[in-house]
Design an enzyme around this catalytic site. Structure first.
Site, mmCIF file in Angstrom:
data_model
loop_
_atom_site.group_PDB
_atom_site.id
_atom_site.type_symbol
_atom_site.label_atom_id
_atom_site.label_comp_id
_atom_site.label_asym_id
_atom_site.label_seq_id
_atom_site.Cartn_x
_atom_site.Cartn_y
_atom_site.Cartn_z
ATOM 1 N N ARG A 57 0.710 -1.269 -0.072
ATOM 2 C CA ARG A 57 0.021 -0.099 0.102
ATOM 3 C C ARG A 57 0.919 1.236 0.095
ATOM 4 O O ARG A 57 0.467 2.163 -0.444
ATOM 5 C CB ARG A 57 -0.975 -0.056 1.201
ATOM 6 N N TYR A 110 -11.445 18.499 -17.211
ATOM 7 C CA TYR A 110 -11.833 17.110 -17.139
ATOM 8 C C TYR A 110 -13.252 17.059 -16.323
ATOM 9 O O TYR A 110 -13.134 17.578 -15.112
ATOM 10 C CB TYR A 110 -10.644 16.282 -16.784
ATOM 11 N N ASP A 183 -2.742 18.994 -15.384
ATOM 12 C CA ASP A 183 -2.865 17.588 -16.049
ATOM 13 C C ASP A 183 -2.510 17.746 -17.437
ATOM 14 O O ASP A 183 -2.896 18.243 -18.417
ATOM 15 C CB ASP A 183 -4.537 17.498 -16.099
ATOM 16 N N LYS A 208 -4.561 6.628 -20.407
ATOM 17 C CA LYS A 208 -4.585 7.253 -21.707
ATOM 18 C C LYS A 208 -3.329 6.759 -22.490
ATOM 19 O O LYS A 208 -3.128 5.681 -22.590
ATOM 20 C CB LYS A 208 -4.884 8.337 -21.695
#
Length: 394
Positions: A57, A110, A183, A208
């Site tokens: 984690r 976005y 971004d 992407k």
């Protein structure tokens, strides 16, 4: 020794390979925890949790290896991988903001990021928000308040693909002691390096282009080491949005071919965009790679290339005709997301009308005539023939 090109850095692992046998594909450490030989060694690991491999984690050798590749590619000191692009975006934005702070962001960002800002930051954290186009530095400067803590950018922006002058904005932000975050999913570090232009934190949806095969959901943050360390020890660890080792290995596979894929996406997208802007059924094409693009000069100033995602506006508001065009496409599959090997078409208004308020839709300037297409790796002439056939239905 001359500086290696991106394709070489992504393919060649050299002495950094984490496999003791010299396998060209690094191993997947599919383990939830890692053990130690003494109290002292475990204590030492906890003293350096940012870099130590204790529990997956937090860190995992496979994931760390890919993070090093990403950081080097983007020109950052350190990268951190997340389970999704939104996990990375959320961790990054929340890191900078607290109750009563002010955020400056774009009208066209976005959709889920806009929803995060509206439903979490504003509604639950009491953060103030100012929306700007991002195209004018004065507009951003006038939006700055004494409590402004973050300027969140996306260049090119969603749907309309408008650009922001990253170097000027970062200089302005530093003058006022404001953090900047971008971004950079559209351009990837292959074609745009915001950190070199002064931006503090770079975020990617690795689902992407970085993933490139439509089979991974992942996100990444890249920045100077001290900033990533702070995020690792706070938002990353406590939100628990870690990336699985298997997915990290798949992402590494994709990074090996990223420069080659981006070159093909760009070449085909430019050819398709040139075709579309000549069609009477198309009112406007929004692609930064076109010489006719309004901000073409800025695009060439801060980017070294262009990806395969862009939009165009059909020359009709008749929804029945728009649907006829949309449904007539064969090679362009209908679906969300982008950046994979396949070509896709999507009408942003479909989700925006459900996820966004009418006010935000109006602010973004989106209508049902706006089409977003992702140019994949198919033959460009075949894609053009598919579009021509569908446009004829109009």
């Amino acid at each position: 020794m001359r500086k290696q090109q991106p394709i070489t850095e992504l393919v060649f692992d050299g002495d950094n390979n984490i496999d003791p046998y010299g396998a060209v594909v690094p191993p997947v450490y599919q383990s939830s925890l890692f053990t130690f030989d003494s109290w002292e060694s475990l204590e030492q690991a906890f003293a350096d949790k940012e870099n130590s491999v204790i529990y997956t984690r937090g860190n995992n050798p496979t994931v760390q290896f890919v993070e090093q590749k990403l950081a080097s590619l983007a020109g950052g000191e350190k990268a951190k991988l997340f389970s999704s692009g939104m996990a990375a975006i959320s961790a990054g934005i929340i890191h900078f903001l607290a109750q009563g702070d002010h955020l400056i962001t774009l009208k066209n960002i976005y959709g889920p990021t806009a929803t995060l800002i509206r439903n979490v930051l504003v509604a639950k954290m009491g953060v103030e928000v100012s929306y700007v186009s991002g195209e004018c530095l004065n507009e951003i400067e006038q939006a700055i308040k004494p409590n402004t803590r973050l300027i969140y950018l996306e260049s090119p922006s969603s749907v309309v693909f408008s650009l922001q002058d990253l170097e000027q904005i970062s200089a302005l932000a530093k003058k006022h002691n404001i953090a900047t975050m971008i971004d950079n999913t559209w351009a990837t570090p292959i074609y745009q390096k915001p950190l070199a232009l002064g931006i503090d934190l770079e975020v990617h949806s690795c689902s992407k282009y970085l993933g490139g095969h439509s089979d991974i959901i992942a996100g990444a943050l890249i920045a100077r080491q001290s900033l990533i360390k702070d995020i690792c020890l706070q938002e990353y660890e406590l939100l628990g949005a870690k990336l699985a080792p298997v997915e990290a290995s798949m992402l590494l596979r994709s990074l090996r071919t990223l420069p080659l894929r981006m070159e093909r996406h760009q070449q085909s997208a430019l050819r398709v965009a040139e075709f579309l802007q000549q069609q009477p059924q198309v009112a406007k094409v929004f692609y930064p790679g076109l010489p006719s693009f309004a901000q073409a000069s800025l695009a060439r100033q801060q980017m070294t290339g262009f990806s395969g995602l862009f939009s165009f506006k059909l020359n009709t508001d008749d929804l029945a005709k728009i649907k006829k065009f949309f449904n007539a496409l064969i090679l362009f599959q209908k679906g969300v997301s982008w950046g994979g090997h396949e070509s896709l078409i999507y009408a942003p208004a479909i989700s925006c009308s459900v996820e966004q308020t009418p006010e935000h839709m109006q602010r973004m300037g989106i209508s049902y005539s706006d089409m977003r297409i992702s140019i994949g790796l198919e033959n460009a002439e075949d894609l053009i023939a598919d579009l021509a056939n569908a446009l004829a239905k109009l």
